[in-house]
Design a protein around this motif. Sequence first.
Motif, PDB file in Angstrom:
ATOM      1  N   ASN A  98      15.868  10.083  34.296  1.00 25.53           N
ATOM      2  CA  ASN A  98      17.135  10.411  33.627  1.00 25.53           C
ATOM      3  C   ASN A  98      17.906   9.193  33.137  1.00 25.53           C
ATOM      4  O   ASN A  98      19.128   9.220  33.002  1.00 25.53           O
ATOM      5  N   ARG A  99      17.194   8.137  32.852  1.00 29.30           N
ATOM      6  CA  ARG A  99      17.807   6.936  32.298  1.00 29.30           C
ATOM      7  C   ARG A  99      17.754   7.021  30.773  1.00 29.30           C
ATOM      8  O   ARG A  99      16.714   7.318  30.188  1.00 29.30           O
ATOM      9  N   LYS A 100      18.894   6.777  30.117  1.00 28.24           N
ATOM     10  CA  LYS A 100      18.954   6.865  28.664  1.00 28.24           C
ATOM     11  C   LYS A 100      18.595   5.520  28.033  1.00 28.24           C
ATOM     12  O   LYS A 100      19.077   4.475  28.458  1.00 28.24           O
ATOM     13  N   LEU A 101      17.740   5.582  27.028  1.00 26.73           N
ATOM     14  CA  LEU A 101      17.311   4.390  26.321  1.00 26.73           C
ATOM     15  C   LEU A 101      17.636   4.523  24.837  1.00 26.73           C
ATOM     16  O   LEU A 101      17.426   5.582  24.245  1.00 26.73           O
ATOM     17  N   GLU A 102      18.143   3.446  24.238  1.00 24.15           N
ATOM     18  CA  GLU A 102      18.407   3.437  22.799  1.00 24.15           C
ATOM     19  C   GLU A 102      17.348   2.591  22.114  1.00 24.15           C
ATOM     20  O   GLU A 102      16.974   1.519  22.595  1.00 24.15           O
ATOM     21  N   PHE A 103      16.877   3.094  20.981  1.00 24.22           N
ATOM     22  CA  PHE A 103      15.743   2.471  20.305  1.00 24.22           C
ATOM     23  C   PHE A 103      15.984   2.483  18.802  1.00 24.22           C
ATOM     24  O   PHE A 103      16.352   3.513  18.233  1.00 24.22           O
ATOM     25  N   ASN A 104      15.808   1.338  18.136  1.00 29.32           N
ATOM     26  CA  ASN A 104      16.031   1.235  16.693  1.00 29.32           C
ATOM     27  C   ASN A 104      14.771   1.631  15.924  1.00 29.32           C
ATOM     28  O   ASN A 104      13.669   1.188  16.264  1.00 29.32           O
ATOM     29  N   VAL A 105      14.968   2.445  14.897  1.00 31.88           N
ATOM     30  CA  VAL A 105      13.863   2.898  14.053  1.00 31.88           C
ATOM     31  C   VAL A 105      14.198   2.578  12.602  1.00 31.88           C
ATOM     32  O   VAL A 105      15.223   3.025  12.078  1.00 31.88           O
ATOM     33  N   LEU A 106      13.346   1.798  11.952  1.00 34.26           N
ATOM     34  CA  LEU A 106      13.490   1.507  10.526  1.00 34.26           C
ATOM     35  C   LEU A 106      12.728   2.571   9.748  1.00 34.26           C
ATOM     36  O   LEU A 106      11.549   2.814  10.027  1.00 34.26           O
ATOM     37  N   SER A 107      13.372   3.218   8.793  1.00 30.72           N
ATOM     38  CA  SER A 107      12.723   4.350   8.141  1.00 30.72           C
ATOM     39  C   SER A 107      13.071   4.443   6.664  1.00 30.72           C
ATOM     40  O   SER A 107      14.068   3.887   6.192  1.00 30.72           O
ATOM     41  N   SER A 108      12.216   5.157   5.937  1.00 30.45           N
ATOM     42  CA  SER A 108      12.441   5.555   4.546  1.00 30.45           C
ATOM     43  C   SER A 108      12.107   7.052   4.486  1.00 30.45           C
ATOM     44  O   SER A 108      11.708   7.636   5.502  1.00 30.45           O
ATOM     45  N   PRO A 109      12.239   7.692   3.341  1.00 30.94           N
ATOM     46  CA  PRO A 109      11.883   9.121   3.288  1.00 30.94           C
ATOM     47  C   PRO A 109      10.427   9.409   3.622  1.00 30.94           C
ATOM     48  O   PRO A 109      10.073  10.547   3.928  1.00 30.94           O
ATOM     49  N   TYR A 110       9.564   8.371   3.568  1.00 30.84           N
ATOM     50  CA  TYR A 110       8.131   8.627   3.728  1.00 30.84           C
ATOM     51  C   TYR A 110       7.495   7.897   4.900  1.00 30.84           C
ATOM     52  O   TYR A 110       6.304   8.074   5.156  1.00 30.84           O
ATOM     53  N   THR A 124       0.834  -1.211   0.000  1.00 30.93           N
ATOM     54  CA  THR A 124       0.000   0.000   0.000  1.00 30.93           C
ATOM     55  C   THR A 124       0.865   1.256   0.000  1.00 30.93           C
ATOM     56  O   THR A 124       0.577   2.224  -0.721  1.00 30.93           O
ATOM     57  N   LEU A 125       1.936   1.246   0.783  1.00 31.85           N
ATOM     58  CA  LEU A 125       2.839   2.398   0.812  1.00 31.85           C
ATOM     59  C   LEU A 125       3.515   2.589  -0.549  1.00 31.85           C
ATOM     60  O   LEU A 125       3.746   3.724  -0.981  1.00 31.85           O
ATOM     61  N   ASN A 126       3.826   1.478  -1.206  1.00 34.27           N
ATOM     62  CA  ASN A 126       4.406   1.561  -2.545  1.00 34.27           C
ATOM     63  C   ASN A 126       3.414   2.200  -3.517  1.00 34.27           C
ATOM     64  O   ASN A 126       3.794   2.989  -4.390  1.00 34.27           O
ATOM     65  N   GLU A 127       2.130   1.892  -3.334  1.00 33.54           N
ATOM     66  CA  GLU A 127       1.088   2.475  -4.184  1.00 33.54           C
ATOM     67  C   GLU A 127       0.980   3.984  -3.958  1.00 33.54           C
ATOM     68  O   GLU A 127       0.720   4.742  -4.885  1.00 33.54           O
ATOM     69  N   ILE A 128       1.196   4.414  -2.709  1.00 38.71           N
ATOM     70  CA  ILE A 128       1.060   5.842  -2.374  1.00 38.71           C
ATOM     71  C   ILE A 128       2.302   6.627  -2.762  1.00 38.71           C
ATOM     72  O   ILE A 128       2.224   7.655  -3.446  1.00 38.71           O
ATOM     73  N   PHE A 129       3.468   6.141  -2.339  1.00 39.12           N
ATOM     74  CA  PHE A 129       4.700   6.938  -2.462  1.00 39.12           C
ATOM     75  C   PHE A 129       5.649   6.456  -3.549  1.00 39.12           C
ATOM     76  O   PHE A 129       6.654   7.125  -3.818  1.00 39.12           O
ATOM     77  N   GLY A 130       5.391   5.297  -4.129  1.00 31.31           N
ATOM     78  CA  GLY A 130       6.292   4.779  -5.148  1.00 31.31           C
ATOM     79  C   GLY A 130       7.411   3.929  -4.556  1.00 31.31           C
ATOM     80  O   GLY A 130       7.415   3.607  -3.355  1.00 31.31           O
ATOM     81  N   SER A 131       8.384   3.564  -5.373  1.00 33.22           N
ATOM     82  CA  SER A 131       9.450   2.644  -4.967  1.00 33.22           C
ATOM     83  C   SER A 131      10.411   3.241  -3.939  1.00 33.22           C
ATOM     84  O   SER A 131      11.239   2.520  -3.370  1.00 33.22           O
ATOM     85  N   SER A 132      10.307   4.566  -3.678  1.00 38.40           N
ATOM     86  CA  SER A 132      11.183   5.188  -2.666  1.00 38.40           C
ATOM     87  C   SER A 132      10.961   4.582  -1.279  1.00 38.40           C
ATOM     88  O   SER A 132      11.816   4.687  -0.399  1.00 38.40           O
ATOM     89  N   ILE A 133       9.823   3.929  -1.102  1.00 37.45           N
ATOM     90  CA  ILE A 133       9.498   3.334   0.192  1.00 37.45           C
ATOM     91  C   ILE A 133      10.436   2.173   0.514  1.00 37.45           C
ATOM     92  O   ILE A 133      10.552   1.742   1.661  1.00 37.45           O
ATOM     93  N   GLU A 134      11.124   1.646  -0.527  1.00 41.29           N
ATOM     94  CA  GLU A 134      12.022   0.505  -0.327  1.00 41.29           C
ATOM     95  C   GLU A 134      13.435   0.927   0.068  1.00 41.29           C
ATOM     96  O   GLU A 134      14.267   0.078   0.370  1.00 41.29           O
ATOM     97  N   LYS A 135      13.711   2.229   0.067  1.00 38.26           N
ATOM     98  CA  LYS A 135      15.041   2.723   0.457  1.00 38.26           C
ATOM     99  C   LYS A 135      15.096   2.846   1.979  1.00 38.26           C
ATOM    100  O   LYS A 135      14.894   3.904   2.554  1.00 38.26           O
TER     101      LYS A 135
END
Length: 360
Positions: free
Chosen positions: A79-91, A55-66
């Motif tokens: 005041n405890r620091k937490l690290e969190f992984n975020v998977l992202s594309s331009p959109y 669906t995201l590919n339909e909306i934004f095109g193939s840029s969603i795969e980058k």
Amino acid sequence: MSLWVDKYRPKTLSQLSYHDSITQNLRGLSKSGDFPHLLMYGPSGSGKKTRIYCTLNEIFGSSIEKLKIDVKTFVTSSNRKLEFNVLSSPYHLEITPSDMGNNDRVVIQDLLKDVASTEQVDFSNQSSKRHRFKIVIINEADSLSRDAQAALRRTMEKYSSNIRLILVCNSISNIIAPIKSRTLLIRIPSPTPNEIGKILHNITEREQVQLSSGDVDKFYERLALASNRNLRRALLSYETLAMQSETINISSNQQLINLDWETIIKSMAKDITTSRNVSTIAKLRTTIYELLSHCIPARIILKTLLFDLVDLHHENNKLVEEVVSTGSIFDERLSLGTKSIFHLEGFIARSMVVIDKYIR
């Protein structure tokens, strides 16, 4: 070399091969100028994430795969620091806040507020001009704490012009009503054995897998049912069989792939039935620690153990009823507490009492 489950994953809505009515609805939503918040739910391996990315590919095109992975740092009230992984594309962003345990509210409040308060400015893609928002995919939404869900509701209300949320979960029973009312609910059922069989047949031809003589369709159906109609698991099992030998024996006595942790839990169910004492509980405690240390979720352990106990005692309706009632109690406690081992051990002890009540 990628696994078949990734190699043959559809990337566009037109490539999806089952649940055509849902595909058409998603295509209509992607073409509309008013894309809503979505709550997509269904069993594991039914294709929820695949449909989302199509669906995201339909909306934004193939840029969603980058895609790229960013590490975000959050600071709790202590005041405890937490690290969190975020998977992202331009959109879009993809996050799993439940990985942070009781600190999931911090991720929701800080990360989503930061994303939602920044308006999309990259309109190089013509299709994106109709969609001036960023998509945030939230995995395991049913594992979010009540505080995190309340924070999520406020974010949905305040920043709806710049952000769209897609919540993904197996069940909506733990999702609070205000979130359900603000999202479009889409249920993705498991594919049928026939639909899984067609996909396996297609891969057989493309990978030139050698099968022995026999009823191929029956073999595909048996593999689908052994995987509980989980398409991802069926593909992984099929690839494993193909890697083990040059020709797959598709006769009815062909040994299919059984997961080790499922075999262990089945053995636990037998121990609970035959040896209802304290020493058995102590032995099973060690087994549970092993399963948890190998990243098997506590609720999956509870659910699988419950179903195995039901299978062992399916002829005794009253016993099954009480065991299921016990399972529902400890399932709720798992969602509220932090020490999973306590609740799993409590379920085992209570199940022993119930079984002892009906089996002397």
